[in-house]
Design a protein around this motif. Structure first.
Motif, PDB file in Angstrom:
ATOM      1  N   HIS A   1      -4.529  70.034  54.196  1.00 41.54           N
ATOM      2  CA  HIS A   1      -5.427  70.723  53.264  1.00 41.54           C
ATOM      3  C   HIS A   1      -4.786  72.011  52.743  1.00 41.54           C
ATOM      4  O   HIS A   1      -4.868  72.319  51.546  1.00 41.54           O
ATOM      5  CB  HIS A   1      -6.751  71.040  53.961  1.00 41.54           C
ATOM      6  CG  HIS A   1      -7.718  71.777  53.081  1.00 41.54           C
ATOM      7  ND1 HIS A   1      -8.384  71.175  52.029  1.00 41.54           N
ATOM      8  CD2 HIS A   1      -8.115  73.087  53.073  1.00 41.54           C
ATOM      9  CE1 HIS A   1      -9.146  72.065  51.427  1.00 41.54           C
ATOM     10  NE2 HIS A   1      -9.001  73.229  52.042  1.00 41.54           N
ATOM     11  N   LYS A   2      -4.136  72.753  53.628  1.00 45.92           N
ATOM     12  CA  LYS A   2      -3.459  73.985  53.197  1.00 45.92           C
ATOM     13  C   LYS A   2      -2.342  73.678  52.203  1.00 45.92           C
ATOM     14  O   LYS A   2      -2.126  74.434  51.248  1.00 45.92           O
ATOM     15  CB  LYS A   2      -2.904  74.717  54.416  1.00 45.92           C
ATOM     16  CG  LYS A   2      -3.977  75.329  55.318  1.00 45.92           C
ATOM     17  CD  LYS A   2      -3.376  75.923  56.583  1.00 45.92           C
ATOM     18  CE  LYS A   2      -4.465  76.474  57.502  1.00 45.92           C
ATOM     19  NZ  LYS A   2      -3.892  76.975  58.790  1.00 45.92           N
ATOM     20  N   ALA A   3      -1.651  72.569  52.422  1.00 42.65           N
ATOM     21  CA  ALA A   3      -0.595  72.170  51.482  1.00 42.65           C
ATOM     22  C   ALA A   3      -1.192  71.817  50.124  1.00 42.65           C
ATOM     23  O   ALA A   3      -0.595  72.105  49.077  1.00 42.65           O
ATOM     24  CB  ALA A   3       0.196  70.994  52.049  1.00 42.65           C
ATOM     25  N   LEU A   4      -2.373  71.184  50.125  1.00 40.05           N
ATOM     26  CA  LEU A   4      -3.054  70.884  48.869  1.00 40.05           C
ATOM     27  C   LEU A   4      -3.470  72.171  48.159  1.00 40.05           C
ATOM     28  O   LEU A   4      -3.363  72.277  46.937  1.00 40.05           O
ATOM     29  CB  LEU A   4      -4.287  70.015  49.130  1.00 40.05           C
ATOM     30  CG  LEU A   4      -4.042  68.564  49.534  1.00 40.05           C
ATOM     31  CD1 LEU A   4      -5.358  67.888  49.912  1.00 40.05           C
ATOM     32  CD2 LEU A   4      -3.363  67.781  48.414  1.00 40.05           C
TER      33      LEU A   4
ATOM     34  N   LEU B   1      -4.303  71.519  44.437  1.00 39.33           N
ATOM     35  CA  LEU B   1      -4.859  70.167  44.351  1.00 39.33           C
ATOM     36  C   LEU B   1      -6.081  69.986  45.248  1.00 39.33           C
ATOM     37  O   LEU B   1      -6.674  68.907  45.264  1.00 39.33           O
ATOM     38  CB  LEU B   1      -3.797  69.133  44.736  1.00 39.33           C
ATOM     39  CG  LEU B   1      -2.601  68.999  43.801  1.00 39.33           C
ATOM     40  CD1 LEU B   1      -1.556  68.061  44.400  1.00 39.33           C
ATOM     41  CD2 LEU B   1      -3.045  68.482  42.432  1.00 39.33           C
ATOM     42  N   ASN B   2      -6.448  71.011  46.001  1.00 42.25           N
ATOM     43  CA  ASN B   2      -7.563  70.867  46.931  1.00 42.25           C
ATOM     44  C   ASN B   2      -8.891  70.631  46.226  1.00 42.25           C
ATOM     45  O   ASN B   2      -9.811  70.045  46.790  1.00 42.25           O
ATOM     46  CB  ASN B   2      -7.667  72.105  47.831  1.00 42.25           C
ATOM     47  CG  ASN B   2      -7.863  73.374  47.029  1.00 42.25           C
ATOM     48  OD1 ASN B   2      -7.008  73.744  46.215  1.00 42.25           O
ATOM     49  ND2 ASN B   2      -8.982  74.061  47.237  1.00 42.25           N
ATOM     50  N   TYR B   3      -9.027  71.072  44.971  1.00 45.66           N
ATOM     51  CA  TYR B   3     -10.264  70.863  44.231  1.00 45.66           C
ATOM     52  C   TYR B   3     -10.450  69.405  43.855  1.00 45.66           C
ATOM     53  O   TYR B   3     -11.550  68.962  43.538  1.00 45.66           O
ATOM     54  CB  TYR B   3     -10.258  71.710  42.949  1.00 45.66           C
ATOM     55  CG  TYR B   3      -9.287  71.218  41.912  1.00 45.66           C
ATOM     56  CD1 TYR B   3      -9.688  70.355  40.895  1.00 45.66           C
ATOM     57  CD2 TYR B   3      -7.939  71.592  41.957  1.00 45.66           C
ATOM     58  CE1 TYR B   3      -8.793  69.884  39.958  1.00 45.66           C
ATOM     59  CE2 TYR B   3      -7.039  71.133  41.024  1.00 45.66           C
ATOM     60  CZ  TYR B   3      -7.463  70.280  40.022  1.00 45.66           C
ATOM     61  OH  TYR B   3      -6.561  69.809  39.102  1.00 45.66           O
TER      62      TYR B   3
ATOM     63  N   SER C   1     -17.765  64.138  40.364  1.00 46.76           N
ATOM     64  CA  SER C   1     -16.359  63.827  40.489  1.00 46.76           C
ATOM     65  C   SER C   1     -15.517  65.029  40.103  1.00 46.76           C
ATOM     66  O   SER C   1     -15.835  65.764  39.178  1.00 46.76           O
ATOM     67  CB  SER C   1     -16.019  62.646  39.576  1.00 46.76           C
ATOM     68  OG  SER C   1     -14.673  62.314  39.680  1.00 46.76           O
ATOM     69  N   SER C   2     -14.425  65.225  40.810  1.00 46.67           N
ATOM     70  CA  SER C   2     -13.629  66.439  40.629  1.00 46.67           C
ATOM     71  C   SER C   2     -13.152  66.630  39.205  1.00 46.67           C
ATOM     72  O   SER C   2     -13.069  67.750  38.722  1.00 46.67           O
ATOM     73  CB  SER C   2     -12.421  66.381  41.574  1.00 46.67           C
ATOM     74  OG  SER C   2     -11.675  65.200  41.366  1.00 46.67           O
ATOM     75  N   HIS C   3     -12.843  65.510  38.516  1.00 48.44           N
ATOM     76  CA  HIS C   3     -12.349  65.703  37.155  1.00 48.44           C
ATOM     77  C   HIS C   3     -13.483  65.956  36.167  1.00 48.44           C
ATOM     78  O   HIS C   3     -13.239  66.162  34.991  1.00 48.44           O
ATOM     79  CB  HIS C   3     -11.494  64.515  36.707  1.00 48.44           C
ATOM     80  CG  HIS C   3     -12.091  63.180  36.992  1.00 48.44           C
ATOM     81  ND1 HIS C   3     -11.912  62.547  38.205  1.00 48.44           N
ATOM     82  CD2 HIS C   3     -12.840  62.353  36.246  1.00 48.44           C
ATOM     83  CE1 HIS C   3     -12.522  61.378  38.183  1.00 48.44           C
ATOM     84  NE2 HIS C   3     -13.098  61.242  37.007  1.00 48.44           N
TER      85      HIS C   3
END
Length: 503
Positions: free
Chosen positions: A150-153, A158-160, A483-485
């Motif tokens: 998650h931290k890498a995202l 990209l975490n969102y 949805s995220s997008h």
């Protein structure tokens, strides 16, 4: 001062009213988002179709959600620009390294996620598969692995868009019935509490592998098979939780509710459950008498209907049970009993094992201007399809060039796919002068555009993308989440409304 106070009060009232409208809009969106059924794709088979062939099969059935058991870079590339929502997986062998080293997690994200988005629509990462049940020695680093990923995202911004979770087995709940009394195995309390805290903090879903097939077999006749197959139960066989008096029409619903109850024992509010694996084997060994084609066909068709009605289990009716069927292909190289090799919906050559209502999964409907598309009927007799195909491409004068070897509609190379293209071409050309969609009972009219990839069926209203309706939502949360997008637009709408209130 009085006037200012009145104005302020009126402003607050306007703001409250408008925020009420905002909440109404969100609740409306939640209904629109609905539920989905996805497909697992395993690779333990002797002859694996090419990534392009896999994508052709997915698109031909308008499958909009898939789960990969790894992060196959060739398949991720082939999935680019398809809109298909993809869950990639950290293999069990990778969990230890990623859990111990944040840099390993960052490297994994860069190689297997960041390198492909946004062209490939990756929406979730599954960290291992049933880690607590299959490799318990790795359990201490499972939650750290999730945090590291998650931290890498977050670092890649990209975490969102992408959630992180880990699929857990129903085996972790020793006594799933009655659901209201179900609890996780207490020996895993510390790890499960860590997982739930992570999911709540990151607004992620609980991933569950739930197989009524095993629940039924292991019950040794306590539960009727109708209960496992979503079939209607007779009045004398009703399944009722004695504590809540909830009626359970299927073992699937009861398993999901048991998991919700086990989660609630940790004092967390309902974390949405996504069923990452379920299915029924169509063949088995001598002692696996319930692994039959008929039962597999019944289970999966009824599962699709159940999930797509959009409701949750009795204890959480507002949270849809989004589900991934196990699995796309039969994996003949899998170890274990014969049933383990026989969950696939398709053989490796693209032919279907049994008739399945996959076209209902995508949820995308594109109606042409001439009254639908004419396609081969699911489960139609092969010889009848061959006769219909030969007639359509011969005396019927359909243009069948696109289904020749090397042409856009050749794959998947099945009689059903080729007949569908030929039937539709004939029907679209000839219906205005009396041509029908029958072909000796092997054809049926559908409003779902069967186009896929570069294979465009005559009559499609959207030839630029092969008629495929882009999926509108993904495995990102329960009813009520967006949805995220879609978030930028939605929050823009909210901000606009709030500004109107202030002004």
């Amino acid at each position: 001062m009085v006037k200012i106070g009145v104005k302020s009060s009126i402003g607050r009232m306007r703001l409250q009213m408008l925020l009420g409208y905002v909440l109404f809009i969100f609740s409306s969106l939640s209904v629109a988002l609905g539920a989905f059924v996805g497909i697992n794709i395993g690779t333990d088979l002797s002859t694996l179709p090419s990534p392009e062939q896999v994508v052709a099969i997915l698109r031909s059935h308008q499958i909009t959600h898939i789960r990969l058991f790894d992060s196959d870079n060739h398949l991720l590339s082939a999935l680019s620009d398809t809109g298909i929502e993809v869950m990639v997986s950290v293999t069990n062998y990778e969990v230890l390294r990623i859990g111990q080293t944040p840099s390993a997690a960052a490297s994994w994200i860069n190689k297997n996620v960041a390198a492909f988005v946004p062209a490939t629509n990756i929406t979730a990462i599954a960290v291992g598969s049933e880690v607590l049940s299959t490799i318990p020695n790795v359990a201490p680093v499972l939650v750290p692995a999730m945090y590291n990923l998650h931290k890498a995202l977050v670092s890649s911004n990209l975490n969102y868009k992408i959630q992180v979770s880990t699929p857990l087995s129903m085996d972790l709940i020793p006594r799933p019935f009655p659901p209201s009394a179900a609890l996780f195995n207490s020996s895993w309390n510390s790890t499960i509490d860590g997982i739930l805290k992570f999911l709540k903090t990151t607004n992620s879903v609980f991933m569950l592998n739930a197989y009524p097939y095993y629940g039924y077999v292991q019950s040794s006749g306590i539960f009727p098979i109708e209960y496992a197959l979503f079939r209607q139960l007779s009045p004398v066989k009703q399944i009722v939780d004695p504590n809540t008096l909830f009626h359970y029409d299927s073992m699937f619903d009861a398993m999901v509710d048991a998991t919700y109850n086990a989660i609630s024992a940790f004092n967390y509010p309902a974390i949405p459950i996504v069923i990452t694996e379920t299915g029924w084997p169509w063949a088995g060994g001598g002692k696996e008498r319930d692994a039959t084609v008929e039962n597999a066909e019944t289970f999966n068709n009824n599962l699709i209907k159940r999930v797509l009605n959009g409701s949750g289990p009795p204890s959480q009716p507002g949270i849809p049970m989004n589900t991934y069927i196990y699995e796309l292909f039969n994996e003949d190289k899998r170890p274990g009993p014969e049933s383990e090799k026989s969950y696939g919906l398709y053989y490796s050559n693209g032919s279907s094992v049994y008739a399945l209502g996959l076209d209902a999964i995508g949820g995308g409907v594109s109606v042409n201007g001439s009254g639908g598309f004419c396609v081969a009927k699911k489960g139609a007799d092969v010889s009848g399809l061959e006769d219909g195909l030969n007639w359509a491409c011969g005396p019927g004068q359909a243009n069948c060039s696109a289904i020749q070897s090397g042409q856009p509609c050749y794959m998947p190379d099945t009689i059903e796919n080729h007949a569908s293209f030929a039937y539709n071409d004939y029907y679209q050309r000839m219906q205005s002068v009396g041509g029908t969609c029958d072909f000796s009972g092997t054809a049926v009219i559908t409003t779902v555009d069967p186009s896929y990839g570069s294979c465009v069926f005559r009559g499609s209203t959207n030839a630029s993308i092969g008629g495929l309706v882009q999926p509108a939502f993904g495995p990102v949360g329960p009813t009520g989440s967006v949805s995220s997008h879609e978030l930028p637009y939605t929050w823009g709408l909210v901000l606009g409304i709030v500004l109107l209130a202030v002004l």
